[in-house]
Motif scaffolding. Structure first.
Motif, PDB file in Angstrom:
ATOM      1  N   THR A 111       7.896  -7.606  -7.410  1.00 53.91           N
ATOM      2  CA  THR A 111       6.562  -7.361  -7.949  1.00 53.91           C
ATOM      3  C   THR A 111       5.549  -8.115  -7.093  1.00 53.91           C
ATOM      4  O   THR A 111       5.915  -8.948  -6.269  1.00 53.91           O
ATOM      5  CB  THR A 111       6.455  -7.842  -9.405  1.00 53.91           C
ATOM      6  OG1 THR A 111       6.715  -9.250  -9.439  1.00 53.91           O
ATOM      7  CG2 THR A 111       7.444  -7.120 -10.298  1.00 53.91           C
ATOM      8  N   VAL A 112       4.291  -7.825  -7.316  1.00 53.01           N
ATOM      9  CA  VAL A 112       3.242  -8.480  -6.545  1.00 53.01           C
ATOM     10  C   VAL A 112       3.261  -9.985  -6.799  1.00 53.01           C
ATOM     11  O   VAL A 112       3.049 -10.790  -5.894  1.00 53.01           O
ATOM     12  CB  VAL A 112       1.865  -7.881  -6.902  1.00 53.01           C
ATOM     13  CG1 VAL A 112       0.753  -8.602  -6.180  1.00 53.01           C
ATOM     14  CG2 VAL A 112       1.841  -6.401  -6.573  1.00 53.01           C
ATOM     15  N   SER A 113       3.563 -10.380  -8.024  1.00 51.60           N
ATOM     16  CA  SER A 113       3.565 -11.808  -8.352  1.00 51.60           C
ATOM     17  C   SER A 113       4.774 -12.535  -7.767  1.00 51.60           C
ATOM     18  O   SER A 113       4.706 -13.733  -7.500  1.00 51.60           O
ATOM     19  CB  SER A 113       3.530 -11.998  -9.869  1.00 51.60           C
ATOM     20  OG  SER A 113       4.661 -11.381 -10.451  1.00 51.60           O
ATOM     21  N   THR A 114       5.885 -11.831  -7.560  1.00 50.74           N
ATOM     22  CA  THR A 114       7.072 -12.494  -7.008  1.00 50.74           C
ATOM     23  C   THR A 114       7.090 -12.486  -5.484  1.00 50.74           C
ATOM     24  O   THR A 114       7.926 -13.152  -4.885  1.00 50.74           O
ATOM     25  CB  THR A 114       8.366 -11.819  -7.504  1.00 50.74           C
ATOM     26  OG1 THR A 114       8.373 -10.457  -7.079  1.00 50.74           O
ATOM     27  CG2 THR A 114       8.497 -11.924  -9.000  1.00 50.74           C
ATOM     28  N   THR A 134       4.826  -6.495   0.902  1.00 47.31           N
ATOM     29  CA  THR A 134       5.680  -7.677   0.758  1.00 47.31           C
ATOM     30  C   THR A 134       5.596  -8.561   1.997  1.00 47.31           C
ATOM     31  O   THR A 134       6.378  -9.486   2.147  1.00 47.31           O
ATOM     32  CB  THR A 134       7.151  -7.266   0.540  1.00 47.31           C
ATOM     33  OG1 THR A 134       7.558  -6.434   1.624  1.00 47.31           O
ATOM     34  CG2 THR A 134       7.324  -6.532  -0.768  1.00 47.31           C
ATOM     35  N   ASP A 143       6.554 -13.716  -2.151  1.00 53.23           N
ATOM     36  CA  ASP A 143       6.245 -15.024  -1.588  1.00 53.23           C
ATOM     37  C   ASP A 143       5.587 -14.816  -0.233  1.00 53.23           C
ATOM     38  O   ASP A 143       6.252 -14.479   0.743  1.00 53.23           O
ATOM     39  CB  ASP A 143       7.532 -15.845  -1.446  1.00 53.23           C
ATOM     40  CG  ASP A 143       7.262 -17.229  -0.905  1.00 53.23           C
ATOM     41  OD1 ASP A 143       6.176 -17.772  -1.184  1.00 53.23           O
ATOM     42  OD2 ASP A 143       8.132 -17.767  -0.188  1.00 53.23           O
ATOM     43  N   LYS A 144       4.279 -15.001  -0.176  1.00 51.59           N
ATOM     44  CA  LYS A 144       3.541 -14.756   1.062  1.00 51.59           C
ATOM     45  C   LYS A 144       3.354 -16.059   1.822  1.00 51.59           C
ATOM     46  O   LYS A 144       2.796 -17.012   1.305  1.00 51.59           O
ATOM     47  CB  LYS A 144       2.196 -14.125   0.756  1.00 51.59           C
ATOM     48  CG  LYS A 144       2.339 -12.747   0.152  1.00 51.59           C
ATOM     49  CD  LYS A 144       1.049 -11.995   0.291  1.00 51.59           C
ATOM     50  CE  LYS A 144       1.211 -10.583  -0.148  1.00 51.59           C
ATOM     51  NZ  LYS A 144       1.591  -9.708   0.921  1.00 51.59           N
TER      52      LYS A 144
END
Length: 151
Positions: free
Chosen positions: A8-11, A51, A13-14
């Motif tokens: 997901t967007v929240s998971t 991602t 890791d950028k």
């Protein structure tokens, strides 16, 4: 039955990476940057999601091309008006706006849709060695674009 993992967007890791473009080949450098922007270097890569990581390119003014491309490679833009085509060579654009060379090369390697535009915003290109993103604590990423050379 196990389900397929979908990030997901929240998971996502950028991370932030710094790439030094000094004495690097333009095309080979751009392909590596595009891979990182897409997130293809991660096991959580998903084709339809962002991602990828952020990439800061420094020393864009010192990127190189091989052969006679300095004089022969042309960059075109159009104002939208009749007769509004402007053309300039690699060397001339490198003197004028060196950031645009890397931006254009990487943008051409990203998807031509809304995802590609979103990914392109994760690319930061600077002509000199300084950048304003020290607060993000970027990691130095060593990319070797000259075949056979030691890094």
């Amino acid at each position: 039955m196990e389900k397929t993992y979908l990030p997901t967007v929240s998971t996502a890791d950028k991370k932030w990476y710094v790439v030094d473009a000094e004495n690097q080949r333009l095309g080979r450098l751009a392909t590596q940057i595009a891979m990182i922007l897409r997130g293809k270097n991660k096991p959580t890569y998903t084709p339809f999601m962002n991602t990828g990581d952020f990439v800061i390119v420094i020393n864009a003014e010192k990127v190189t091309v091989t052969g006679n491309k300095g004089e022969q490679k042309l960059y075109r833009r159009h104002s939208g008006r009749p007769g509004g085509m402007k053309t300039e060579t690699f060397n001339h654009l490198q003197e004028r706006i060196p950031e645009r060379i890397i931006e254009k090369a990487v943008k051409g390697m990203l998807p031509k849709n809304a995802l590609g535009r979103q990914l392109f915003r994760s690319l930061k290109v600077y002509a000199g060695p300084d950048h304003p993103h020290a607060a993000q604590k970027p990691e130095v990423l060593s990319i070797q674009t000259i075949p056979g050379a030691k890094s």
